[in-house]
Enzyme design. Structure first.
Site, short mmCIF file in Angstrom:
data_model
loop_
_atom_site.label_atom_id
_atom_site.label_comp_id
_atom_site.label_asym_id
_atom_site.label_seq_id
_atom_site.Cartn_x
_atom_site.Cartn_y
_atom_site.Cartn_z
N GLY A 48 -4.74 -7.03 -6.17
CA GLY A 48 -4.45 -5.97 -7.11
C GLY A 48 -4.78 -4.56 -6.67
N GLN A 49 -5.21 -4.41 -5.42
CA GLN A 49 -5.50 -3.06 -4.94
C GLN A 49 -4.23 -2.22 -4.98
OE1 GLN A 49 -6.25 -5.83 -3.28
NE2 GLN A 49 -8.36 -5.80 -2.60
N GLU A 50 -4.39 -0.93 -5.15
CA GLU A 50 -3.24 -0.03 -5.27
C GLU A 50 -2.26 -0.20 -4.12
OE1 GLU A 50 -2.23 4.68 -6.04
OE2 GLU A 50 -4.30 4.07 -5.68
#
Length: 177
Positions: free
Chosen positions: A69-71
């Site tokens: 889910g990191q940018e």
């Protein structure tokens, strides 16, 4: 006769459903996945790419894809959408500052043609932390009532204790029909 036969085949066969688990980094996606799998908390680190596990519940197999889910990874989420029956969005109920990002990602994702028939389960995670947002608050902030073309459910949960997770799975079992 054909209808009856298809019902009997469904009754005795193992169905398989693809599930993608998405959400911002540190929401609890991987912890939820391994609670499903082993019914225990596993020490995790940020997911780079994805984890995939099979969960069997009442003769139904859910192939669950936990996606980082990191940018920098969110732009690749769409590569996992094909043939997905369910989307699980995990929201950190304490992360008020980034809830608008979850909302944006959710509504963009639901526009994707590959998810046209997917059902949506939102886990409002970290309900054990004082001052967290309720599932109702999160639902309102995500504007879930505006989601008309997908069947959806929001479920309060705590990934660390497993509280509420089985309710979400039960909803998935019921809504797959």
């Amino acid at each position: 006769m054909g209808f009856l036969l298809s019902k009997l085949v469904k009754l005795f066969s193992n169905e398989e459903h693809k599930v993608i688990i998405v959400g911002l980094d540190n929401a609890g996606k991987t912890t939820i996945l391994y609670q499903f799998l082993m019914n225990e908390v596993v020490q995790t680190s940020p997911t780079i790419g994805s984890n995939v596990e099979e969960i069997v519940c009442k003769k139904t197999k859910f192939v669950m894809w936990d996606i980082g889910g990191q940018e920098s990874l969110r732009s690749s989420w769409s590569t996992y959408y094909a043939n997905s029956d369910f989307v699980i969005l995990v929201v950190d109920s304490t992360d008020r500052e980034r809830l608008h990002i979850s909302k944006k990602e959710l509504h963009e994702m639901l526009q994707n043609e590959d998810l046209k028939k997917a059902k949506l389960l939102v886990y409002a995670n970290k309900q054990d932390i004082k001052g967290c947002m309720t599932a109702a608050e999160i639902s309102q902030q995500l504007k879930l009532t505006s989601v008309k073309d997908h069947t959806w459910q929001i479920q309060a949960c705590c990934a660390l204790t497993g509280s509420g997770l089985s309710n979400g799975l039960e909803w998935m079992l019921e809504s797959k029909r």
